[in-house]
Each structure stands twice: as C-alpha cells, then as structure tokens.
Design an enzyme around this catalytic site. Structure first.
Site, short mmCIF file in Angstrom:
data_model
loop_
_atom_site.label_atom_id
_atom_site.label_comp_id
_atom_site.label_asym_id
_atom_site.label_seq_id
_atom_site.Cartn_x
_atom_site.Cartn_y
_atom_site.Cartn_z
N ILE A 142 0.92 -1.34 -0.17
CA ILE A 142 0.08 0.02 -0.11
C ILE A 142 0.86 1.24 0.03
CG2 ILE A 142 -1.82 -1.01 1.24
CD1 ILE A 142 -1.19 0.52 3.72
N ASP A 143 2.22 0.94 0.52
CA ASP A 143 2.98 2.33 0.47
C ASP A 143 3.51 2.98 -0.60
OD1 ASP A 143 2.56 1.66 3.39
OD2 ASP A 143 4.72 0.60 3.10
N ARG A 178 -13.92 22.33 13.96
CA ARG A 178 -12.62 22.15 14.54
C ARG A 178 -11.72 21.74 13.32
NH1 ARG A 178 -15.74 16.92 17.67
NH2 ARG A 178 -15.79 18.09 19.69
N GLU A 238 2.32 8.84 8.67
CA GLU A 238 2.94 8.32 9.80
C GLU A 238 4.40 8.38 9.94
OE1 GLU A 238 2.42 4.09 10.03
OE2 GLU A 238 3.45 3.58 8.33
N HIS A 288 -4.96 0.06 10.04
CA HIS A 288 -4.93 -1.03 9.42
C HIS A 288 -6.29 -1.12 8.35
CE1 HIS A 288 -1.61 -2.30 11.87
NE2 HIS A 288 -1.31 -2.96 10.77
#
Ligand code: F6P
Length: 364
Positions: A142-143, A178, A238, A288
C-alpha cells in the site's frame, strides 16, 4: 522453454494489501490454462517454504477471490528464511534456514517461484535467486515505495480508503468548527498522505520527505479561520516529523525484516495545533483499515496483469526479475533495481507542485 517447467510455486510475503488475491488468481489461471503448469501455493509467506506448508492450487481454488481483500495463502512479515526466528533455550535467536527452503523446493520439484511482496520479501527473493532459485517478483504494498515500478498494487485502494475518510472528516470538522487530523500509513514515504490529501481536498499535508514547522501549519489554520473557514483538515503521514526531529516509533517487532513500526505523530500534531491556535482539534488514526477491503478496479486490473506477466516471465526464462508497471506496459526489471532504494515522493515533483498550487500547506 515451455517444456522445462512443470510445476511452479507462489507465495505472498510481508504486510497484506488489497489485490493480492487478484495476482494469485491470475498466476494460477494463466499457469494452468496457458502453460499446463502445476501450481503449489505456499502458506504464510516464506514461513511456508521453511516449514513445508503448502497446498495444491487448482482453478477451483481461486474461484470467486478477485474482489476479496487479503490473501487466501496467508502472509507474515516476520519469517525471513535467512534470519529465521527460533526459540533456543527460551530465547529468540535468528538462524539461516535457507538450506531448508532449497531442500523443500527440490523435494517438491518446484521449477520456479513467484514471490508477491514488498521490499522485504523481494530482498529475500533476490537472495534466493542468488542461491540458484528461479524467482520472479511481483511488487505489492500500500506504501507505493518500491523503485522500478510506476505503482504497486494495493496503493490505489489504500488511497481510496483514506480519501473516503477525509470526505467523512470534512463534514464533522465543518459542523464543529474543528481541526481534524488524519494519520495515514506509508512508512518512510508520503505517497498515501499526498495522494489522499490531494483527492480529499486537505488543507495541510505533512509527509516524511518535507520536515514540517508547526508554526507554518498553525499559520495556515489561523489564516483559514480569519477568512471565515473555521475548520481545517490536516493529513499526516505516519513518517512525518518536525524539522530537526526524528520519526515517532510506536513499537518494534524484533522478528521482522524491518522491525520499526511508526505511529503517533498525528496525536502530536493535533495536540500542538490545539495548543498554539486554541482551536479544538481531534485526531483519527486510520491504521490497518488502509490494508483491508475489496481492491479498486485499478488494483484488480494491475494485479491481474502482473500475475499473468509473472507466469509469462517464467515461460520465457526471465528469472531474477520483477514484473513492473511502466505505463502503459508491464515490463521486467532486475530484482535488485526494485530493492536497492525506497521510492520516496520527489519534493520538486509534479504532485508536490500541484498541492502547493492549489493552496495546500506542506508544513515548510
Ligand atoms: O508496509 C505496509 C504497512 O501497512 C505500513 O504502511 C505500516 O507502517 C506497516 O505496514 C504496519 O505494519 P504491521 O502490519 O506489522 O503493523
């Protein structure tokens, strides 16, 4: 050449991703229908090769799996045969079990092996190929961080999942005035964050390739607030990190090829924005979910093309290579070209330029 090959093996290694079953299906169908090969599926990645855990794959074994996420063969990102985790005297040690892999392949009369994996699994495939195993690699993750291919399958589905999350966060952000922070996966590359952020109309996108300055992020949020847009969407990879600081490591997995697991930067960014701007902020970590679900049509088609090309590569004797998308074609590239360095987002590339041009803050 066709007659030299009678039986091939296939395995899926590393983290799963949508589209693995499309590749398995294509390998099995093409091998049986086009070449009359027998196909053996090894279970749970390289673990199956070491432990001799396998099943015969028939056309019926792959019926109905095209739209299914995950891998029917199972996978693991812990079992490198060259540094295989075993418990000796109550302690975890790593041992070279490659001799067992070679013996099992020989005993099963496997003439060639298709390894479907990311950089870790393809590095192992490359090492096996140097020991004489006839290997063809298929790029998955997926990266999207593998070199020598335009895209890896699984990435398109992950981007669709993350984009859907951004769309959903938009409505609640707007209602509550927000800041909504979304942390997405991608390890050391920002592809998922950048593409999903672009597709979802994020206001800020933070990627590992561009270390961020929290004040720039807050300036963007404040500027929007002053202009009457009292909410902001911040997408954080991340692996994103502030200038001069390292990535946030969530935990380490000792048995893994790459033991580092990233995570937690989204919470830091959310807390810092709320503290500096005074605007209420919330953080979502998508995790995930990005690895699951039914593959998009793009990933089903790419997976099918790569699976078919892998079997054709075996028939043509192109061992030690990976099948790769070089739009509009599927080509073969040496395995070493795929693994020698991670493919990161080019900071002066078109995607980053487009993001800046539509007013997205990249934190610098
Ligand atoms: O490489 C795929 C990936 O999902 C990364 O984006 C993420 O950092 C990692 O795997 C998570 O690994 P695990 O499934 O071991 O938590």
């Amino acid at each position: 050449m066709k007659n030299e090959i009678k039986r091939i093996g296939v395995l899926t290694g590393g983290g799963d991703c949508p589209g693995l079953n499309a590749v398995i299906r294509a390998v099995v169908k093409s091998a049986i229908i086009d070449y009359d090969y027998e196909v053996i599926g090894f279970e749970d990645g390289f673990k199956g090769l070491v432990e001799n855990s396998f099943r015969q794959m028939e056309l019926a074994s792959v019926a109905g799996i095209l739209p299914k996420g995950g891998t029917i063969l199972g996978t693991t990102n812990r079992d490198n045969p060259f540094a295989y985790p075993v418990i000796v005297d109550g302690k975890l040690v790593k041992q070279d079990m490659s001799h067992r892999v070679l013996a099992n392949l020989e005993a099963l009369k496997i003439d060639a092996l298709v390894v479907i994996g990311g950089d870790g699994s393809l590095s192992i495939a490359h090492e096996l190929s140097q020991l004489g195993v006839r290997v063809i690699g298929v790029p998955k993750t997926i990266d999207n961080d593998l070199s020598a291919t335009d895209y890896t399958f699984g990435f398109n589905t992950a981007v669709a999942t993350a984009t859907d999350a951004i769309d959903k966060l938009h409505t609640t952000a707007e209602s509550h005035h927000r800041v909504m922070v979304l942390e997405v996966m991608g390890r050391y590359a920002g592809w998922i964050a950048l593409e999903a952020g672009l597709a979802g109309g994020a206001d800020v996108i933070l990627i590992p390739e561009i270390p961020y300055n929290i004040q720039s992020v807050c300036d963007k949020v404040n500027e929007r607030y002053a202009a009457g847009k009292k909410f902001s969407i911040v997408v954080v990879a991340e692996g994103a990190h502030p200038v001069g600081e390292g990535m946030v490591v969530k935990y380490t997995v000792a048995e893994s090829h790459d033991p580092i697991r990233l995570g937690g930067i989204g919470n830091k960014v959310g807390a810092d924005i709320e503290k500096i701007t005074g605007i209420e902020s919330r953080v979502t970590v998508l995790g995930h979910l990005q690895r699951g679900g039914s593959p998009t049509p793009f990933d089903r088609i790419l997976g099918t093309r790569l699976g078919v090309a892998a079997v054709k590569s075996i028939a043509e004797g192109r061992f030690g290579t990976m099948v790769s998308l070089r739009t509009p074609n599927i080509v073969n590239v040496p395995l070493i070209d795929a693994i020698h360095e991670l493919k990161k987002v080019p900071v002066d590339g078109d995607l980053v330029f487009a993001a800046r041009s539509v007013g997205i803050c990249l934190g610098d």
